[in-house]
Design a protein around this motif. Structure first.
Motif, PDB file in Angstrom:
ATOM      1  N   LYS A   7       0.842  -1.208   0.000  1.00  0.00           N
ATOM      2  CA  LYS A   7       0.000   0.000   0.000  1.00  0.00           C
ATOM      3  C   LYS A   7       0.874   1.254   0.000  1.00  0.00           C
ATOM      4  O   LYS A   7       0.645   2.212  -0.740  1.00  0.00           O
ATOM      5  CB  LYS A   7      -0.878   0.024   1.263  1.00  0.00           C
ATOM      6  CG  LYS A   7      -2.011  -0.982   1.287  1.00  0.00           C
ATOM      7  CD  LYS A   7      -2.764  -0.847   2.606  1.00  0.00           C
ATOM      8  CE  LYS A   7      -3.948  -1.791   2.697  1.00  0.00           C
ATOM      9  NZ  LYS A   7      -4.689  -1.630   3.964  1.00  0.00           N
ATOM     10  N   SER A  30     -10.861   7.871   1.274  1.00  0.00           N
ATOM     11  CA  SER A  30     -10.997   7.291   2.617  1.00  0.00           C
ATOM     12  C   SER A  30     -10.457   5.865   2.617  1.00  0.00           C
ATOM     13  O   SER A  30     -10.275   5.262   1.561  1.00  0.00           O
ATOM     14  CB  SER A  30     -12.487   7.248   2.996  1.00  0.00           C
ATOM     15  OG  SER A  30     -13.056   8.537   2.859  1.00  0.00           O
ATOM     16  N   GLY A  31     -10.186   5.367   3.805  1.00  0.00           N
ATOM     17  CA  GLY A  31      -9.729   3.984   3.949  1.00  0.00           C
ATOM     18  C   GLY A  31      -8.302   3.928   4.484  1.00  0.00           C
ATOM     19  O   GLY A  31      -7.717   4.959   4.850  1.00  0.00           O
ATOM     20  N   SER A  32      -7.729   2.741   4.481  1.00  0.00           N
ATOM     21  CA  SER A  32      -6.397   2.569   5.097  1.00  0.00           C
ATOM     22  C   SER A  32      -5.266   2.871   4.101  1.00  0.00           C
ATOM     23  O   SER A  32      -4.177   3.256   4.507  1.00  0.00           O
ATOM     24  CB  SER A  32      -6.265   1.140   5.620  1.00  0.00           C
ATOM     25  OG  SER A  32      -6.376   0.233   4.532  1.00  0.00           O
ATOM     26  N   THR A  33      -5.513   2.710   2.812  1.00  0.00           N
ATOM     27  CA  THR A  33      -4.423   2.958   1.849  1.00  0.00           C
ATOM     28  C   THR A  33      -4.168   4.443   1.692  1.00  0.00           C
ATOM     29  O   THR A  33      -3.030   4.895   1.580  1.00  0.00           O
ATOM     30  CB  THR A  33      -4.777   2.325   0.490  1.00  0.00           C
ATOM     31  OG1 THR A  33      -5.116   0.957   0.699  1.00  0.00           O
ATOM     32  CG2 THR A  33      -3.631   2.449  -0.497  1.00  0.00           C
ATOM     33  N   ASP A  89      -7.682   8.021  -4.171  1.00  0.00           N
ATOM     34  CA  ASP A  89      -8.553   7.244  -3.313  1.00  0.00           C
ATOM     35  C   ASP A  89      -8.233   5.764  -3.456  1.00  0.00           C
ATOM     36  O   ASP A  89      -7.528   5.357  -4.389  1.00  0.00           O
ATOM     37  CB  ASP A  89     -10.030   7.503  -3.701  1.00  0.00           C
ATOM     38  CG  ASP A  89     -11.002   7.129  -2.581  1.00  0.00           C
ATOM     39  OD1 ASP A  89     -12.178   7.483  -2.686  1.00  0.00           O
ATOM     40  OD2 ASP A  89     -10.553   6.483  -1.602  1.00  0.00           O
ATOM     41  N   GLY A  90      -8.732   5.007  -2.500  1.00  0.00           N
ATOM     42  CA  GLY A  90      -8.517   3.553  -2.528  1.00  0.00           C
ATOM     43  C   GLY A  90      -9.646   2.857  -3.253  1.00  0.00           C
ATOM     44  O   GLY A  90     -10.493   3.493  -3.875  1.00  0.00           O
ATOM     45  N   ALA A  91      -9.645   1.556  -3.165  1.00  0.00           N
ATOM     46  CA  ALA A  91     -10.734   0.770  -3.768  1.00  0.00           C
ATOM     47  C   ALA A  91     -10.769  -0.596  -3.093  1.00  0.00           C
ATOM     48  O   ALA A  91      -9.798  -1.036  -2.480  1.00  0.00           O
ATOM     49  CB  ALA A  91     -10.509   0.606  -5.269  1.00  0.00           C
ATOM     50  N   ASP A  92     -11.885  -1.260  -3.235  1.00  0.00           N
ATOM     51  CA  ASP A  92     -11.996  -2.614  -2.694  1.00  0.00           C
ATOM     52  C   ASP A  92     -11.653  -3.663  -3.736  1.00  0.00           C
ATOM     53  O   ASP A  92     -11.215  -4.761  -3.404  1.00  0.00           O
ATOM     54  CB  ASP A  92     -13.423  -2.835  -2.179  1.00  0.00           C
ATOM     55  CG  ASP A  92     -13.745  -1.830  -1.088  1.00  0.00           C
ATOM     56  OD1 ASP A  92     -12.979  -1.779  -0.098  1.00  0.00           O
ATOM     57  OD2 ASP A  92     -14.695  -1.062  -1.247  1.00  0.00           O
ATOM     58  N   LYS A 102     -16.129   0.239  -4.740  1.00  0.00           N
ATOM     59  CA  LYS A 102     -15.739   1.078  -3.613  1.00  0.00           C
ATOM     60  C   LYS A 102     -16.863   1.126  -2.607  1.00  0.00           C
ATOM     61  O   LYS A 102     -18.007   0.833  -2.945  1.00  0.00           O
ATOM     62  CB  LYS A 102     -15.402   2.501  -4.097  1.00  0.00           C
ATOM     63  CG  LYS A 102     -14.044   2.581  -4.777  1.00  0.00           C
ATOM     64  CD  LYS A 102     -13.733   3.977  -5.271  1.00  0.00           C
ATOM     65  CE  LYS A 102     -13.642   4.980  -4.150  1.00  0.00           C
ATOM     66  NZ  LYS A 102     -12.779   4.523  -3.030  1.00  0.00           N
ATOM     67  N   GLY A 103     -16.509   1.469  -1.352  1.00  0.00           N
ATOM     68  CA  GLY A 103     -17.551   1.547  -0.340  1.00  0.00           C
ATOM     69  C   GLY A 103     -17.333   0.599   0.809  1.00  0.00           C
ATOM     70  O   GLY A 103     -18.119   0.528   1.739  1.00  0.00           O
ATOM     71  N   GLY A 104     -16.207  -0.136   0.755  1.00  0.00           N
ATOM     72  CA  GLY A 104     -15.894  -1.043   1.867  1.00  0.00           C
ATOM     73  C   GLY A 104     -15.799  -0.271   3.176  1.00  0.00           C
ATOM     74  O   GLY A 104     -16.086  -0.786   4.255  1.00  0.00           O
ATOM     75  N   GLY A 105     -15.393   1.012   3.012  1.00  0.00           N
ATOM     76  CA  GLY A 105     -15.290   1.873   4.188  1.00  0.00           C
ATOM     77  C   GLY A 105     -16.508   2.761   4.365  1.00  0.00           C
ATOM     78  O   GLY A 105     -16.525   3.696   5.153  1.00  0.00           O
ATOM     79  N   ALA A 106     -17.546   2.500   3.575  1.00  0.00           N
ATOM     80  CA  ALA A 106     -18.845   3.197   3.683  1.00  0.00           C
ATOM     81  C   ALA A 106     -18.749   4.686   3.377  1.00  0.00           C
ATOM     82  O   ALA A 106     -19.602   5.463   3.790  1.00  0.00           O
ATOM     83  CB  ALA A 106     -19.437   3.000   5.085  1.00  0.00           C
ATOM     84  N   CYS A 107     -17.720   5.067   2.604  1.00  0.00           N
ATOM     85  CA  CYS A 107     -17.554   6.506   2.280  1.00  0.00           C
ATOM     86  C   CYS A 107     -17.832   6.794   0.817  1.00  0.00           C
ATOM     87  O   CYS A 107     -17.496   7.862   0.301  1.00  0.00           O
ATOM     88  CB  CYS A 107     -16.120   6.926   2.613  1.00  0.00           C
ATOM     89  SG  CYS A 107     -15.781   6.800   4.369  1.00  0.00           S
ATOM     90  N   GLU A 111     -16.996  10.083  -1.721  1.00  0.00           N
ATOM     91  CA  GLU A 111     -15.847   9.728  -2.571  1.00  0.00           C
ATOM     92  C   GLU A 111     -16.173   9.941  -4.037  1.00  0.00           C
ATOM     93  O   GLU A 111     -15.366  10.443  -4.810  1.00  0.00           O
ATOM     94  CB  GLU A 111     -15.452   8.262  -2.331  1.00  0.00           C
ATOM     95  CG  GLU A 111     -14.771   8.025  -1.006  1.00  0.00           C
ATOM     96  CD  GLU A 111     -14.474   6.559  -0.755  1.00  0.00           C
ATOM     97  OE1 GLU A 111     -15.154   5.686  -1.330  1.00  0.00           O
ATOM     98  OE2 GLU A 111     -13.545   6.287   0.035  1.00  0.00           O
TER      99      GLU A 111
HETATM  100  O1  DER Z   1     -14.710   2.886   1.018  1.00  0.00           O
HETATM  101  C1  DER Z   1     -13.885   2.953   0.105  1.00  0.00           C
HETATM  102  O2  DER Z   1     -14.187   2.889  -1.110  1.00  0.00           O
HETATM  103  C2  DER Z   1     -12.448   3.068   0.477  1.00  0.00           C
HETATM  104  O3  DER Z   1     -11.730   3.630  -0.565  1.00  0.00           O
HETATM  105  C3  DER Z   1     -11.962   1.747   0.921  1.00  0.00           C
HETATM  106  O4  DER Z   1     -12.790   0.706   0.539  1.00  0.00           O
HETATM  107  C4  DER Z   1     -10.560   1.379   0.506  1.00  0.00           C
HETATM  108  O5  DER Z   1     -10.147   0.637   1.558  1.00  0.00           O
HETATM  109  P1  DER Z   1      -8.648   0.282   1.949  1.00  0.00           P
HETATM  110  O6  DER Z   1      -7.763   1.290   1.297  1.00  0.00           O
HETATM  111  O7  DER Z   1      -8.651   0.383   3.434  1.00  0.00           O
HETATM  112  O8  DER Z   1      -8.456  -1.098   1.438  1.00  0.00           O
END
Ligand code: DER
Length: 251
Positions: A7, A30-33, A89-92, A102-107, A111
């Motif tokens: 990451k 949003s998210g950890s990445t 931004d990140g992605a799932d 996207k949306g694993g982080g509910a954002c 986004e």
């Molecule tokens: O919610 C999202 O789409 C975020 O970007 C998230 O899903 C990405 O998560 P990660 O970077 O923590 O894997």
């Protein structure tokens, strides 16, 4: 450890390649990445970032920008005539055409607003996220932000469209009931069979197997749906809020 390293490397490379010194308006996902994206930006130093303004995509993103001492502004303050220079931004999950779940982080809603306000959208994701088709590695379902009172009817529509066990995302064990987004709404996670690429030929699809663009077009129209966690764009085809296809994905 390997995943975090992946990451971080992806984030530093993406910032090096896509955050030009002349840029002034930058979207932060949003998210950890994306934590590493902000780390990479902050590492450029105060002098390099002093003319830059950063736009968040939710509470976590806002905190990241502030904690890094970067100049924060909200997307509702960006004049409609203006675009962000770039959004990270990140992605799932990412498929071969750079379509995203996207949306694993509910954002996902904010986004997508920020991503579609940007001239360029750069997706940063670790190697686990790259798939041939969406729904292969991310099997939790397509995140869909919905009005709570519409949730039962949206669930019914999703089942009619072939979703397998769609469900309202539960809150943490410490909170009875559904998880609530930064916008005060709920998320429904809707699993589907892996999505065929928009560019796939019209070879006979299996029962209940959708193409990314066709399913996106159906989901966004369900009454009560605010936004969907499918980011794609092909030949200028845009769904309601204008999905945004990344110019590059870093793994
Ligand atoms: O919610 C999202 O789409 C975020 O970007 C998230 O899903 C990405 O998560 P990660 O970077 O923590 O894997």
């Amino acid at each position: 450890k390997l995943i975090e390293t992946s990451k971080r490397l992806a984030a530093f490379q993406a910032v090096q390649d896509y955050l030009l010194p002349t840029y002034t308006h930058i979207g932060i996902g949003s998210g950890s990445t994306v934590v590493y994206v902000v780390e990479a930006i902050a590492a450029l130093g105060a002098e390099a970032t002093k003319g830059m303004t950063f736009y968040p995509t939710g509470a976590q993103s806002e905190e990241l920008i502030e904690a890094a001492g970067l100049h924060l502004q909200y997307i509702n303050k960006l004049p409609p005539s203006k675009q962000l220079d770039v959004a990270f931004d990140g992605a799932d999950e990412v498929d071969a055409e750079l379509n995203l779940i996207k949306g694993g982080g509910a954002c996902l809603w904010q986004e997508k607003i920020v991503a579609t306000a940007a001239k360029q959208f750069v997706c940063v994701a670790d190697f686990r996220k790259l798939s041939t088709r969406l729904g292969t590695s991310w099997t939790k379902g397509i995140p869909i932000e919905v009005l709570p009172m519409a949730a039962p009817r949206v669930l019914g529509e999703l089942k009619d469209l072939g979703s397998i066990n769609p469900a309202v995302r539960p809150g943490l064990p410490s909170k009875a009931g559904a998880m609530v987004t930064d916008n005060g709404l709920w998320i429904i996670d809707a699993p589907f069979k892996p999505l065929r690429l928009a560019g796939d030929g019209d070879a006979k699809a299996e029962e209940g197997e959708w193409k990314v663009d066709e399913l996106a077009d159906r989901l966004i129209k369900i009454p009560g749906v605010a936004e969907i966690g499918l980011f794609y764009g092909r030949n200028g085809l845009q769904v309601k809020s204008g999905a945004q296809k990344p110019v590059a994905a870093y793994f």
